[in-house]
Scaffold this motif. Structure first.
Motif, PDB file in Angstrom:
ATOM      1  N   GLU A   1       0.830  -1.205   0.000  1.00 24.95           N
ATOM      2  CA  GLU A   1       0.000   0.000   0.000  1.00 24.95           C
ATOM      3  C   GLU A   1       0.868   1.260   0.000  1.00 24.95           C
ATOM      4  O   GLU A   1       0.498   2.273  -0.593  1.00 24.95           O
ATOM      5  CB  GLU A   1      -0.936  -0.001   1.208  1.00 24.95           C
TER       6      GLU A   1
ATOM      7  N   GLU B   1       1.707   2.221  -3.581  1.00 24.67           N
ATOM      8  CA  GLU B   1       0.644   2.938  -4.293  1.00 24.67           C
ATOM      9  C   GLU B   1       0.444   4.331  -3.716  1.00 24.67           C
ATOM     10  O   GLU B   1       0.193   5.284  -4.458  1.00 24.67           O
ATOM     11  CB  GLU B   1      -0.670   2.158  -4.240  1.00 24.67           C
TER      12      GLU B   1
ATOM     13  N   LEU C   1      -6.491   3.131   0.859  1.00 25.68           N
ATOM     14  CA  LEU C   1      -5.462   2.087   0.863  1.00 25.68           C
ATOM     15  C   LEU C   1      -5.449   1.323   2.175  1.00 25.68           C
ATOM     16  O   LEU C   1      -5.174   0.116   2.204  1.00 25.68           O
ATOM     17  CB  LEU C   1      -4.090   2.710   0.595  1.00 25.68           C
TER      18      LEU C   1
END
Length: 217
Positions: free
Chosen positions: A24, A27, A59
């Motif tokens: 996460e 991203e 996320l």
């Protein structure tokens, strides 16, 4: 808060688990153009962007195993359509858990007597992480990029220490200098916010035996 960076919080229409691991984080870095501690700093000093809040929460939901479509719907309805201040504490709690780990495991930062030299993971602009280097260190320890993505920062720290112990031929743990270097790297960009010591470069290569890095099958 658990050691895998998972927290359970009241949000939107219920109570949900949130977790931000390395996958996460990757991203989040793409979405915000900033490293995790830079985003945390913006959240804590309230200079964050609305997208910082929405991306951290979305996320965190994905890391908590929520279906992507549901996570997006909740964020659009309860974050993007609401005043930022309503959800700022939630984003702060999610990312603080992800970056700092369990309270009883965080430890006390120690001042270093001198700076280490070597490769650093966060020498890109805006505190961004070189994930290709991170994955390379994981590979040396026998972990795939997917497995590293599934780890929290605290868990990766524990893996490094465990690997070092397994290669030393004894029960010796990381030296105080090693621990300081790793801690300083993990908390570098959060230092101005939470009162930690200044940043020094982290050299994970120094923690790993050279023969394992260059061994021939």
């Amino acid at each position: 808060m658990s050691r895998d960076a998972r927290v359970t919080l009241d949000f939107a229409d219920g109570t949900y688990p949130f977790r931000v691991g390395w996958g996460e984080f990757a991203e989040l870095q793409e979405k915000t153009d900033a490293g995790p501690f830079v985003v945390l700093g913006r959240l804590m000093d309230r200079t964050c962007r609305t997208t910082d809040i929405s991306n951290v929460i979305r996320l965190g939901q994905l890391g908590g195993r929520m279906e992507p479509a549901k996570a997006l719907t909740l964020v659009r309805s309860y974050v993007e359509d609401r005043p930022p201040a309503e959800n700022l504490p939630i984003a702060q709690a999610i990312l603080m858990a992800a970056c700092m780990g369990a309270p009883d495991e965080a430890g006390e930062p120690k001042k270093k007597s001198q700076e280490d030299e070597g490769v650093t993971l966060d020498d890109l602009p805006n505190g961004k992480v070189r994930f290709e280097v991170l994955y390379g260190y994981g590979q040396v320890m026998g972990y795939s990029p997917q497995q590293v993505n599934g780890m929290s920062i605290w868990q990766f720290h524990a893996v490094v220490e465990g690997f070092r112990k397994s290669q030393s031929g004894s029960d010796r743990q990381l030296s105080e200098a090693d621990k300081d270097a790793l801690w300083d790297w993990l908390t570098a960009d959060a230092a101005p916010i939470i009162g930690l010591q200044p940043k020094v470069p982290f050299n994970p290569v120094a923690l790993l035996p050279v023969e394992r890095l260059f061994s021939v099958a």
